[in-house]
Each structure stands twice: as structure tokens, then as C-alpha cells.
Scaffold this active site. Structure first.
Site, short mmCIF file in Angstrom:
data_model
loop_
_atom_site.label_atom_id
_atom_site.label_comp_id
_atom_site.label_asym_id
_atom_site.label_seq_id
_atom_site.Cartn_x
_atom_site.Cartn_y
_atom_site.Cartn_z
N LYS A 22 0.86 -1.07 0.00
CA LYS A 22 -0.13 0.09 0.01
C LYS A 22 0.98 1.30 0.02
O LYS A 22 0.53 2.16 -0.71
CB LYS A 22 -0.84 -0.02 1.31
N ASN A 23 2.09 1.47 0.85
CA ASN A 23 2.66 2.40 0.84
C ASN A 23 3.68 2.82 -0.07
O ASN A 23 4.06 3.85 -0.30
CB ASN A 23 3.44 2.54 2.27
N CYS A 117 -3.58 12.87 12.77
CA CYS A 117 -4.36 11.70 12.52
C CYS A 117 -4.24 10.80 14.03
O CYS A 117 -3.90 11.41 14.56
CB CYS A 117 -3.99 10.66 11.47
N ARG A 122 1.82 14.42 13.12
CA ARG A 122 2.38 14.01 11.50
C ARG A 122 2.56 15.38 10.84
O ARG A 122 1.87 15.66 9.73
CB ARG A 122 1.37 13.14 11.10
N ASP A 125 6.55 19.62 7.74
CA ASP A 125 7.71 20.61 7.66
C ASP A 125 8.85 20.19 6.78
O ASP A 125 9.46 21.13 5.98
CB ASP A 125 8.28 21.14 8.81
N ASP A 305 4.74 0.06 11.67
CA ASP A 305 3.51 -0.29 11.44
C ASP A 305 3.26 -1.75 11.81
O ASP A 305 1.98 -2.30 11.70
CB ASP A 305 3.47 -0.16 9.76
N ILE A 327 8.75 6.15 16.78
CA ILE A 327 8.32 6.88 15.51
C ILE A 327 7.28 7.96 15.85
O ILE A 327 7.30 8.94 15.42
CB ILE A 327 8.03 6.22 14.09
N ARG A 397 -8.51 0.04 4.93
CA ARG A 397 -7.86 1.23 4.33
C ARG A 397 -6.43 0.30 3.87
O ARG A 397 -5.94 0.77 2.88
CB ARG A 397 -7.30 2.19 5.11
#
Ligand code: EPZ
Length: 430
Positions: A22-23, A117, A122, A125, A305, A327, A397
């Protein structure tokens, strides 16, 4: 509202095939608009995030053709709008990849700022810093990032934090700039390499992806190509951990074992047997699981993840474990849910202290976010009794046919959309 219903206690056994990452897909689908020729992308996971991004791509005027379930053709030649609406960003943050793609191709783009989220604030910048370094004027006006440049000129960009999103966005924004760009402290995830390989297949000149220094020589144009996305490291890891948590024996197919090394290593520390083939990994977990400690890190470290899923397996292991999330600042929202099932997990700061228990019991659960939702499914698969999991749109998702693939492994799970369906399933499974 759709929900999962799961009868736990069944060890997962058999083979499961993993879909496209997905990513990687989200970066590649956005990058595909950077040519006016047709791009064919295969092994695209058919999940909510990719569907929404394809809607955003159609929304700016590109042509999108679904060839079959996991292949899509994109042609960016008809793009007529450089504004990406907030409705898409609200649905998936990764719509911000269109910022880098449109800026790189048209030297202009206006994309709504993504909010925070469920897992953290998140910020973006580093993305904006990189665009400015390439010569773009970047303003934020009424929640919209407006980036524009007469021309983009290669630059030496150092990321203050290792960031997947900014690395991908800057590879896109710089690949058609004049001159050379160097990205320092770049993210090294497999999906970074996949996006770089895709851009190179379109005629870009990107070297060093997968290391922390990526060198990009700007080219004047990109052309069409056909490209197949790499397997999803996190979907694969999720099935591996589900096998461990249910004391099963599962072959996870169509994977790149190298990408799963940190997950395999942790499962072996817990006492699982891991067998690796060229494109498959087998997890045998017929013994009691032992404790271990996990700290999430950028690749090749243990992936953030996979943190919720691993924590669930550790909650069922003998002994005490620690899981440190380095993270994101808010990725323990599943803990309250599994503690309601009888797990013993205490969160202090960015560390979860886990005291393993032998059994957990079913409960009515609610998925707080994508990977926490997958972790709750794993908990339900291991629990005694019948669990119901709401808010599964989060899970949908990032996982294609999650319940179907788990059912093929022997899981007693169904997606139901009404109380009648729920009662019918409960009657059927007894
Ligand atoms: C990507 O998010 C993934 N999403 C996430 O997967 C994944 O958890 C994350 O990378 C880390 O691997 C997609 O690829 C669509 P980052 P991204 O930029 O790019 C900070 C999933 O479950 N940061 O690498 O947003 C940031 O706050 C999702 O599939 C800045 O400070 O992550 C975070 O602490 C969840 N400034 C850290 O860096 C910036 O400009 C890593 O973020 C950018 C990031």
C-alpha cells in the site's frame, strides 16, 4: 455499519498470498501523473487508500482506467487542475504526494494541508523545507499548501528526521528539476526503493534509494511504462504475527523475505520456527511463545506499522516484554482495548510494559486506526469466545479482503453489515 465477528481459539494453518505494498502504491500512483503518456501499474492493492487516491487523481483531470482488480492505467496528459481538494486529504494523508508530483511536473500545486491523525500530529515541515530548497515559493493559505516555482533547481537537502513521506515527495519534486539533488538522511524503506525504481522506469535518474543518501539528476521529461509493485511488508508481517499469536503454521507467499527480517527475528526470539524460501516465509508456532523486547525504528529496524500486532502477540507470551514506539507519539490506542480482553499492558510515555497472560477473552472492540485495528483482529483470533470489532473501515484502508484471507487460513471470521447477519453468523458457528 460493517463490523467483523470473530470466533477465536483456532490456530491459523495453510497458505496466504500477500498483495502489493500500500505504502509503495500511494507514492507510485501519484508519481504516475508526472508523464503525459500512459502508465500501467500492476499489483496495486485494492484497498480504500488506493481507491481514494485514484479518485483524487481523476479529480484533477487525469485519466484512470481499472484494467482488472489489481491493475490500473493512468494518463496524466489531461490534467487540468492543480488543486487537490481537502475532501481527499481528509480521507487519506498520502494525497499530499500529489504536491510533489504536480510541483515536479507543472512547477505549481495547491494541496490542502493534512491534519494530524490517530497516531500522531504528523507535521510536513520537511516536505515544505525540501520544496523551498528546490526554489519553490511555498505559502499556506486557509489550510492549503500553495507551492509554485518559475523553475526548480537541484539542491542538497538534509532531512532533520527520517521521513518516508518527505523522501518520496522530494524524489518526485526533484526528478525533473534542473541539475542534481542530494537527499541526506533519507528514509530507506522498501517502498522508497520501489517508488525510485518506478520513477527510473519512467526515465528518471535516481540513485542510492535504500540508502540514507539519494542522488537525483533532473531530466526534462518522463515517459510511460509498465510497473509491478513490490509485496506489502506490513500485510505479510501481520499474517506472520497472526500465525504466532494463534499457535498456527502459516506460509506467507509472494513476499520478499529480506523485507521481513526484523519481524522474523523477533518471532524467532519468541520461540517461533521461521523457514524462508525465495518468495515465501513459513511461521510455525506450535510451542508456547516467549517474551522479548521491541523498539520501532526506521527501516531496516522493526517497523512502527507492525508495533500493535507484535504487542498483541507479546501480550500472550510467557513473561514480561517491553515495546517502545520511537516514531509516532500516539500509537498505543489499542492497549485499552486488549486490556478489556484480559491482557496486562501498561503504557508509560512511549513504552508499553507487557506482562504476558495465558489466555484473553473475547470482547466487543473498536478499531482506533489501521494497524491497531489489525492487531485487534489478531487478539480476537487468539481469544476465547466470539468478539465483535467495529470501525473496520480503518482496517479496510490497508488490507485487501482481510477476512477472506484469514478465513482461508481457518479463521472463523466474517464481515457483517447488520444485526441480523451478526446473529445468523453466531448461530452458524455455535
Ligand atoms: C509513512 O507515513 C507511512 N504511510 C506510515 O504508514 C508509516 O507508519 C510511516 O511512513 C513510517 O514508516 C504511508 O506511507 C502512506 P514519516 P509518513 O514521514 O510518511 C515525523 C500505515 O499504517 N515527520 O516517515 O507520514 C513524523 O511526525 C501508515 O500504513 C516530521 O516531523 O511518516 C513522524 O514522527 C501509518 N516532519 C516521523 O517523522 C515531516 O515533515 C516519521 O514520519 C515528516 C515527518
Amino acid at each position: 455499519m460493517e463490523q467483523y465477528v470473530v470466533k477465536g481459539g483456532v490456530p491459523l494453518r495453510g497458505e496466504v498470498s500477500v498483495g502489493g505494498a500500500k505504502n509503495a502504491a500511494l507514492g507510485i500512483l501519484a508519481a504516475a501523473i508526472m508523464t503525459d503518456e500512459t502508465v500501467t501499474i500492476e499489483n496495486v492493492p485494492n484497498v480504500r487508500d488506493t481507491r481514494v487516491l485514484l479518485q483524487a487523481i481523476e479529480g484533477i483531470g487525469a485519466k484512470v482506467k481499472y484494467v482488472y482488480n489489481n491493475s490500473v492505467q493512468i494518463n496524466g496528459g489531461s490534467i487540468c487542475d492543480l488543486n487537490v481538494e481537502y475532501e481527499y486529504i481528509k480521507k487519506i494523508r498520502a494525497s499530499y504526494y500529489l504536491l510533489g508530483a504536480l510541483l515536479g511536473k507543472y512547477k505549481e500545486s495547491n494541496v490542502a494541508l493534512p491534519g494530524g491523525c490517530n497516531i500522531g500530529s504528523r507535521p510536513i515541515d520537511q516536505h515544505l523545507k525540501g520544496f523551498k530548497a528546490l526554489g519553490a515559493k511555498v505559502d499556506i493559505d486557509k489550510g492549503v499548501v500553495c507551492a509554485k516555482a518559475d523553475k526548480l533547481v537541484g539542491s542538497h537537502i538534509y532531512f532533520d528526521v527520517v521521513t518516508v513521506g518527505a523522501t518520496i515527495n522530494l524524489m518526485m519534486a526533484s526528478c525533473m528539476a534542473e541539475g542534481d539533488t542530494i537527499l541526506e538522511n533519507a528514509a530507506k524503506e522498501p517502498h522508497i526503493v520501489d517508488v525510485a525504481n518506478f520513477l527510473n522506469a519512467m526515465g528518471a535518474n535516481i540513485k542510492g534509494a535504500g540508502t540514507d543518501v539519494i542522488r537525483i539528476k533532473g531530466v526534462s521529461r518522463l515517459h510511460g511504462c509498465t510497473y509491478s509493485i513490490i509485496p506489502d511488508q506490513i500485510e505479510a508481517g501481520t499474517f506472520m504475527v497472526a500465525a504466532a499469536a494463534t499457535h498456527g503454521d502459516v506460509v506467507v507467499k509472494d513476499v520478499i523475505p529480506k523485507h521481513l527480517e526484523s519481524i522474523s527475528a523477533k518471532l524467532m526470539e519468541m520461540g517461533c520456527e521461521i523457514v524462508e524460501g525465495d518468495d515465501w516465509v513459513r511461521v510455525i508456532a506450535d510451542k508456547e511463545l516467549g517474551s522479548t523486547n521491541v523498539k520501532t525504528l526506521p527501516y531496516p529496524g522493526f517497523p512502527t506499522d507492525m508495533q500493535p500486532q507484535m504487542a498483541v502477540a507479546l501480550a500472550l507470551a510467557k513473561g514480561s516484554s517491553m515495546v517502545t514506539e520511537s516514531i509516532f507519539e500516539n500509537r498505543f490506542k489499542y492497549v485499552d482495548e486488549i486490556n478489556r480482553m484480559g491482557a496486562k499492558v501498561k503504557v508509560e510515555g512511549n513504552t508499553a510494559y507487557i506482562e504476558g497472560v495465558q489466555r484473553i477473552s473475547a470482547a466487543q472492540l473498536s478499531a482506533p486506526d489501521l494497524r491497531a485495528g489489525a492487531a485487534l483482529v489478531i487478539a480476537a483470533l487468539a481469544a476465547d469466545g466470539i468478539s465483535e470489532i467495529e470501525d473496520i473501515e480503518y482496517i479496510q484502508r490497508g488490507y485487501e479482503d482481510f477476512e477472506g484471507k484469514l478465513s482461508c487460513l481457518g479463521a472463523v471470521i466474517a464481515k457483517v453489515d447488520s444485526d441480523r447477519e451478526l446473529q445468523k453468523f453466531k448461530l452458524k458457528i455455535g
